[in-house]
Design a protein around this motif. Sequence first.
Motif, mmCIF file in Angstrom:
data_model
loop_
_atom_site.group_PDB
_atom_site.id
_atom_site.type_symbol
_atom_site.label_atom_id
_atom_site.label_comp_id
_atom_site.label_asym_id
_atom_site.label_seq_id
_atom_site.Cartn_x
_atom_site.Cartn_y
_atom_site.Cartn_z
ATOM 1 N N VAL A 1 62.980 51.818 35.280
ATOM 2 C CA VAL A 1 62.554 50.618 34.547
ATOM 3 C C VAL A 1 61.748 49.766 35.516
ATOM 4 O O VAL A 1 62.271 49.354 36.547
ATOM 5 C CB VAL A 1 63.765 49.796 34.052
ATOM 6 C CG1 VAL A 1 63.297 48.511 33.382
ATOM 7 C CG2 VAL A 1 64.619 50.620 33.102
ATOM 8 N N SER A 2 60.492 49.547 35.202
ATOM 9 C CA SER A 2 59.635 48.834 36.147
ATOM 10 C C SER A 2 58.551 48.103 35.388
ATOM 11 O O SER A 2 58.123 48.553 34.329
ATOM 12 C CB SER A 2 58.994 49.862 37.090
ATOM 13 O OG SER A 2 57.969 49.262 37.844
ATOM 14 N N ASN A 3 58.105 46.976 35.904
ATOM 15 C CA ASN A 3 56.900 46.392 35.321
ATOM 16 C C ASN A 3 55.794 46.239 36.381
ATOM 17 O O ASN A 3 54.887 45.435 36.235
ATOM 18 C CB ASN A 3 57.190 45.082 34.569
ATOM 19 C CG ASN A 3 57.433 43.930 35.511
ATOM 20 O OD1 ASN A 3 57.697 44.152 36.685
ATOM 21 N ND2 ASN A 3 57.328 42.706 35.004
ATOM 22 N N LEU A 4 55.907 47.052 37.430
ATOM 23 C CA LEU A 4 54.818 47.089 38.412
ATOM 24 C C LEU A 4 53.568 47.649 37.728
ATOM 25 O O LEU A 4 53.668 48.466 36.812
ATOM 26 C CB LEU A 4 55.191 47.992 39.596
ATOM 27 C CG LEU A 4 56.241 47.468 40.575
ATOM 28 C CD1 LEU A 4 56.575 48.555 41.603
ATOM 29 C CD2 LEU A 4 55.746 46.208 41.280
ATOM 30 N N ASP A 5 52.408 47.232 38.183
ATOM 31 C CA ASP A 5 51.154 47.742 37.638
ATOM 32 C C ASP A 5 51.074 49.247 37.915
ATOM 33 O O ASP A 5 51.037 49.672 39.072
ATOM 34 C CB ASP A 5 50.002 46.986 38.339
ATOM 35 C CG ASP A 5 48.648 47.415 37.801
ATOM 36 O OD1 ASP A 5 48.588 48.405 37.048
ATOM 37 O OD2 ASP A 5 47.658 46.752 38.133
ATOM 38 N N SER A 6 51.084 50.060 36.847
ATOM 39 C CA SER A 6 51.168 51.505 37.090
ATOM 40 C C SER A 6 49.901 52.056 37.751
ATOM 41 O O SER A 6 49.937 53.068 38.432
ATOM 42 C CB SER A 6 51.472 52.246 35.790
ATOM 43 O OG SER A 6 50.471 51.948 34.842
ATOM 44 N N LYS A 7 48.758 51.381 37.542
ATOM 45 C CA LYS A 7 47.519 51.872 38.173
ATOM 46 C C LYS A 7 47.413 51.432 39.625
ATOM 47 O O LYS A 7 46.779 52.076 40.436
ATOM 48 C CB LYS A 7 46.308 51.329 37.407
ATOM 49 C CG LYS A 7 46.080 52.054 36.089
ATOM 50 C CD LYS A 7 44.602 51.946 35.695
ATOM 51 C CE LYS A 7 44.376 52.439 34.287
ATOM 52 N NZ LYS A 7 44.188 51.344 33.331
ATOM 53 N N GLN B 1 58.960 44.127 45.166
ATOM 54 C CA GLN B 1 58.036 43.290 44.384
ATOM 55 C C GLN B 1 58.133 43.582 42.876
ATOM 56 O O GLN B 1 57.376 43.048 42.078
ATOM 57 C CB GLN B 1 56.609 43.523 44.868
ATOM 58 C CG GLN B 1 56.455 43.103 46.314
ATOM 59 C CD GLN B 1 55.004 42.890 46.682
ATOM 60 O OE1 GLN B 1 54.226 42.383 45.883
ATOM 61 N NE2 GLN B 1 54.654 43.291 47.881
ATOM 62 N N ASP B 2 59.058 44.454 42.541
ATOM 63 C CA ASP B 2 59.239 44.782 41.129
ATOM 64 C C ASP B 2 60.049 43.681 40.446
ATOM 65 O O ASP B 2 60.599 42.791 41.097
ATOM 66 C CB ASP B 2 59.948 46.145 40.999
ATOM 67 C CG ASP B 2 59.660 46.833 39.660
ATOM 68 O OD1 ASP B 2 59.117 46.163 38.758
ATOM 69 O OD2 ASP B 2 59.979 48.028 39.539
ATOM 70 N N PHE B 3 60.169 43.746 39.147
ATOM 71 C CA PHE B 3 60.778 42.684 38.351
ATOM 72 C C PHE B 3 62.133 42.223 38.887
ATOM 73 O O PHE B 3 62.412 41.041 38.995
ATOM 74 C CB PHE B 3 60.923 43.139 36.893
ATOM 75 C CG PHE B 3 61.312 42.042 35.965
ATOM 76 C CD1 PHE B 3 60.347 41.227 35.374
ATOM 77 C CD2 PHE B 3 62.648 41.790 35.682
ATOM 78 C CE1 PHE B 3 60.698 40.196 34.528
ATOM 79 C CE2 PHE B 3 63.013 40.750 34.844
ATOM 80 C CZ PHE B 3 62.038 39.950 34.262
ATOM 81 N N PHE B 4 63.008 43.168 39.211
ATOM 82 C CA PHE B 4 64.360 42.806 39.657
ATOM 83 C C PHE B 4 64.478 42.751 41.185
ATOM 84 O O PHE B 4 65.570 42.581 41.721
ATOM 85 C CB PHE B 4 65.379 43.804 39.099
ATOM 86 C CG PHE B 4 65.471 43.767 37.594
ATOM 87 C CD1 PHE B 4 66.100 42.708 36.941
ATOM 88 C CD2 PHE B 4 64.911 44.773 36.817
ATOM 89 C CE1 PHE B 4 66.176 42.657 35.553
ATOM 90 C CE2 PHE B 4 64.991 44.739 35.427
ATOM 91 C CZ PHE B 4 65.615 43.674 34.792
#
Length: 477
Positions: free
Chosen positions: A172-178, A192-195
């Motif tokens: 589970v991540s909201n890091l920029d995948s590109k 630097q990820d959401f959590f």
Amino acid sequence: MKLSTVAKLLSQDQTQVEIETKGWVRTFRAKRFIALNDGSTINNIQCVIDFENTDEAILKRITTGAAVHIKGTLEESQGKGQSVEVKVTTIEILGDSDPEEYPIQPKKHSFEFLRENAHLRTRTNTFSAVMRLRSSLSFAIHKYFNENGFYYMHTPIITGSDAEGAGEMFRVSNLDSKNPALTENGDIDYSQDFFGKETNLTVSGQLEAETYAMSLGKVYTFGPTFRAENSNTSRHLSEFWMIEPEVAFMDLAGNMDLAEDFMKSVLSYILEHNKEDLEFLEQRLVQEDKSKPQAERSDMTLIEKLKFVVDNNFKRVSYTEAIDILRNCKPNKKKKFKYLINEWGADLQSEHERFLVEKHFKCPVILFDYPADIKAFYMRLNDDGKTVRAMDILFPGIGEIVGGAQREERLDVLKEKMAAINIDEKELWWYLDLRKYGTAVHSGFGLGFERLVMFATGMSNIRDVIPFPRTPQNAEF
Ligand code: 4AD
Ligand code: MG
């Protein structure tokens, strides 16, 4: 007038009364007879139209799949197959269907086709029966625990601990995948990820449930769990629901007693409350059996099978005994198993589990005291130093349906086992705390809900007992 469900109308004794109902047209024949269903029961109610006094334009719109609102009189039926029917006085089309395009035609469809139309498949008898049973089983599960002093606990779905070892996880991540944040070494920088750390979808609520058992005494979870294994079998889903009770001061024998009593109780509940759906599914299987060779036909009907489980003791067998049986059995000697059993320590495959249950014992089996090496780190080590207090319950036609254990409550032993498989103590500091402060014997298990629904309905593919199955390469809907 109050709207009645089809179930209510069909069970009503009093006829010659005005009624009102809404539902979907299953079939319309001879411009007169509507078979109407609203999901409240497997049975349709016959609604008879006075077609000579009904507008031709309306008659044309009464097609399979259309939603209609019917007012009329409930009457004793003249025809065969039902005791009451509705003599229609007015019919309103609430939503038209398209008789050419509607996928759920009144004929037999393959389960593959219906899986592709999972949004409409509960408009068939088979799937509506399966899903009503699924709902009933969920209720029976909560009822059982509620009546037996358990608290319902909601364990997290997003987890920060990846040490459970029950299976591969979905990140589970909201890091920029590109363009993800990277560390100096070029790895993905989860700080630097959401959590602020790497997180995943949970594979089990057990470790968190243990924390509550060690304060509330008896708890259970019932929630979705996720496994990113590439297992394309008829018994594996990537997203499935699991029931996990966890109890303080209970040992493995108590765990087996609980699991057996619990499973018998929920199956009794549906035998009592879902008779019509079970009878329908039983007939479906009887028909299906006719097209099979004699050797593959089942010797019990669906309801007989359920009653058999409810009325008989589960056979309790140690892993060591099971290995002896398997080593000496015909399919092993004749090399019929894909994985031959040669020595103690071998992991059991589903072919072995099913041999034990279906051919050897012919009843549900609880296997216990497995080799430590093939089971999770948190299971309590036996005095022999090589087996753990694990238990798996095996069901006919299903194989493993429950997995559980008495947990390792000794801090030093648990630490040693974690170290042996490189689990960082810092990762599970809170789990170790339970062993530092007021530790005690405790046990629990996980029941795969869809496997239970498979057993209860006789469905042979797990994709057909969950509304919208998630499997490798498939997340439609
Ligand atoms: O044996 P498992 O992996 O056990 C656990 O996760 C423990 N933490 C449970 C516990 O002790 N609280 O999974 C438990 C059950 C299996 O016996 C099986 O019925 C089901 O979950 N299961 C699956 N069902 C569908 N698809 C899958 N991929 C499954 N993996 C396990
Ligand atoms: Mg297991």
